[in-house]
Design an enzyme around this catalytic site. Sequence first.
Site, PDB file in Angstrom:
ATOM      1  N   GLU A   1       0.833  -1.210   0.000  1.00 23.52           N
ATOM      2  CA  GLU A   1       0.000   0.000   0.000  1.00 23.52           C
ATOM      3  C   GLU A   1       0.864   1.255   0.000  1.00 23.52           C
ATOM      4  O   GLU A   1       1.804   1.373   0.803  1.00 23.52           O
ATOM      5  CB  GLU A   1      -0.901  -0.023   1.242  1.00 23.52           C
ATOM      6  CG  GLU A   1      -2.322   0.334   0.963  1.00 23.52           C
ATOM      7  CD  GLU A   1      -3.044  -0.650   0.054  1.00 23.52           C
ATOM      8  OE1 GLU A   1      -3.150  -0.363  -1.157  1.00 23.52           O
ATOM      9  OE2 GLU A   1      -3.519  -1.687   0.545  1.00 23.52           O
ATOM     10  N   HIS A   2       0.519   2.173  -0.896  1.00 21.07           N
ATOM     11  CA  HIS A   2       1.235   3.444  -1.114  1.00 21.07           C
ATOM     12  C   HIS A   2       2.654   3.206  -1.649  1.00 21.07           C
ATOM     13  O   HIS A   2       3.456   4.127  -1.690  1.00 21.07           O
ATOM     14  CB  HIS A   2       1.253   4.316   0.153  1.00 21.07           C
ATOM     15  CG  HIS A   2      -0.091   4.934   0.431  1.00 21.07           C
ATOM     16  ND1 HIS A   2      -0.357   6.256   0.169  1.00 21.07           N
ATOM     17  CD2 HIS A   2      -1.240   4.392   0.910  1.00 21.07           C
ATOM     18  CE1 HIS A   2      -1.630   6.499   0.504  1.00 21.07           C
ATOM     19  NE2 HIS A   2      -2.178   5.387   0.946  1.00 21.07           N
TER      20      HIS A   2
ATOM     21  N   GLY B   1     -16.412   4.965  -3.247  1.00 23.51           N
ATOM     22  CA  GLY B   1     -15.838   5.535  -2.024  1.00 23.51           C
ATOM     23  C   GLY B   1     -15.429   4.483  -1.014  1.00 23.51           C
ATOM     24  O   GLY B   1     -15.153   4.791   0.139  1.00 23.51           O
TER      25      GLY B   1
ATOM     26  N   GLY C   1     -12.805   2.405  -1.414  1.00 25.71           N
ATOM     27  CA  GLY C   1     -11.403   2.004  -1.577  1.00 25.71           C
ATOM     28  C   GLY C   1     -11.267   0.794  -2.482  1.00 25.71           C
ATOM     29  O   GLY C   1     -10.268   0.075  -2.417  1.00 25.71           O
TER      30      GLY C   1
ATOM     31  N   SER D   1     -13.510   2.172  -7.691  1.00 26.65           N
ATOM     32  CA  SER D   1     -14.630   2.416  -8.608  1.00 26.65           C
ATOM     33  C   SER D   1     -14.193   3.372  -9.720  1.00 26.65           C
ATOM     34  O   SER D   1     -14.680   3.258 -10.847  1.00 26.65           O
ATOM     35  CB  SER D   1     -15.827   2.982  -7.847  1.00 26.65           C
ATOM     36  OG  SER D   1     -15.464   4.162  -7.172  1.00 26.65           O
ATOM     37  N   SER D   2     -13.280   4.279  -9.428  1.00 23.42           N
ATOM     38  CA  SER D   2     -12.863   5.232 -10.468  1.00 23.42           C
ATOM     39  C   SER D   2     -12.010   4.542 -11.531  1.00 23.42           C
ATOM     40  O   SER D   2     -12.198   4.779 -12.731  1.00 23.42           O
ATOM     41  CB  SER D   2     -12.138   6.427  -9.854  1.00 23.42           C
ATOM     42  OG  SER D   2     -11.033   6.006  -9.105  1.00 23.42           O
TER      43      SER D   2
ATOM     44  N   ASP E   1      -4.186   0.814  -9.369  1.00 23.37           N
ATOM     45  CA  ASP E   1      -5.601   0.490  -9.575  1.00 23.37           C
ATOM     46  C   ASP E   1      -5.906   0.245 -11.049  1.00 23.37           C
ATOM     47  O   ASP E   1      -6.617  -0.697 -11.409  1.00 23.37           O
ATOM     48  CB  ASP E   1      -6.486   1.629  -9.056  1.00 23.37           C
ATOM     49  CG  ASP E   1      -6.192   1.971  -7.604  1.00 23.37           C
ATOM     50  OD1 ASP E   1      -5.509   1.167  -6.936  1.00 23.37           O
ATOM     51  OD2 ASP E   1      -6.620   3.041  -7.155  1.00 23.37           O
TER      52      ASP E   1
END
Length: 398
Positions: free
Chosen positions: A39-40, A138, A140, A143-144, A188
């Site tokens: 993550e990140h 929203g 995480g 969805s985008s 993503d």
Amino acid sequence: MAESNHATQVAARTLFTDLTGREPDGLWSAPGRVNLIGEHTDYNDGFVLPFAIPHRTVAAVGRREDGKGRVRVASTFAAEPVEVALDDLDEIFPTATGREPAVPEWAAYPLGVAWALRQTGLVGSGVDIAIASDVPVGAGLSSSAAIEGAAASALNDLWNADLDRTALARIGRRAENEAVGAPTGIMDQMASMLGEPDAAIFLDCRSLEAQLVPVGIAEAGLAILVIDTRVKHAHSTGGYGERRASCELGASIMGVAALRDVSVDDLPRAQELMDDITFRRVRHIVTENQRVLDTVEVLRTEGARAIGDLLVASHVSMRDDFEISVPELDTAVEAALAAGALGARMTGGGFGGAAIALVEQDAVASVSDAVNAAFAASGFSEPHIFTVTPSAGAHRDA
Ligand code: GLA
């Protein structure tokens, strides 16, 4: 090939025909993702291990016959469609000036994809795009990226762009970074484009080299639970950008291009050189990169049953060093572990969203009940809990 949810396909097609009075040229879809670990690390040129989930966004798309070079987007989550001229997209997404785009955020994803494709020199022609999705927004779960992946796949075909999946992921990321204004990495979009059933995507975010790693979760008698806390997050504002800035500061203090170039052995020197907060941000990234490598190794040698401790260590690092967890995520992780989960961690950018838990298949109900009870006891809203399996990436549905 994983099918999109039939209801989502029908919703996209119906929206298209209601909007235009004709049938679309086709349906294209792309999934959301969960990140197993890493993550990140993506915007630090590091390693990630996400997989695509069965939840998908479907875009029904058709060429316009009016010859006016306009693009219209509609979605089931907005009352009004948005219509603009392709030639106006540069004006709408004035990245250099830092102004907010002059369209609602949901429309900036598909229009941003059209803009980013045109930035590669493609002219394109007028299209109508109708979007429906069953990826929770929203949460995480990207969805985008699912919207970007569906729109990019459709325009790639209809505009004869002939881009491969990695190039389409870059288009989606460019839309997200420059049109929407969220300073995210490429994980993503790569997960949404490259997903395969039963496999996670081991991605080197520097070279964009991707390897499919069989996860064997079902074979091991296990399941992955998603616990959506329903605490909404947004990465175009606030903490995400701050964390990114701390990482860049840490890399410059260490004299490297990116934190990917710092190893666990370098951490004592890092601690001497930087303030405590920057050091803890750096320590998360450096140890998380190592945990991704270790998870891939353990999956290959011992199997899914053996990765639980790495998932937990990742969560602890995000909670204490990177400080991107929230009480609801910590409660989800702790309650799942107390109820017998083999491992659990928050997934995605943090500040809300979802956690994942690795559980025995026959413990799905009992772990879910325990998490629900812990949320109720803490006075949190009821979480949304469901299982996911690694699924196919973007494709044309019809
Ligand atoms: C969000 C971003 C990704 C990645 C994760 C954190 O999902 O879109 O690029 O940085 O957060 O791992």
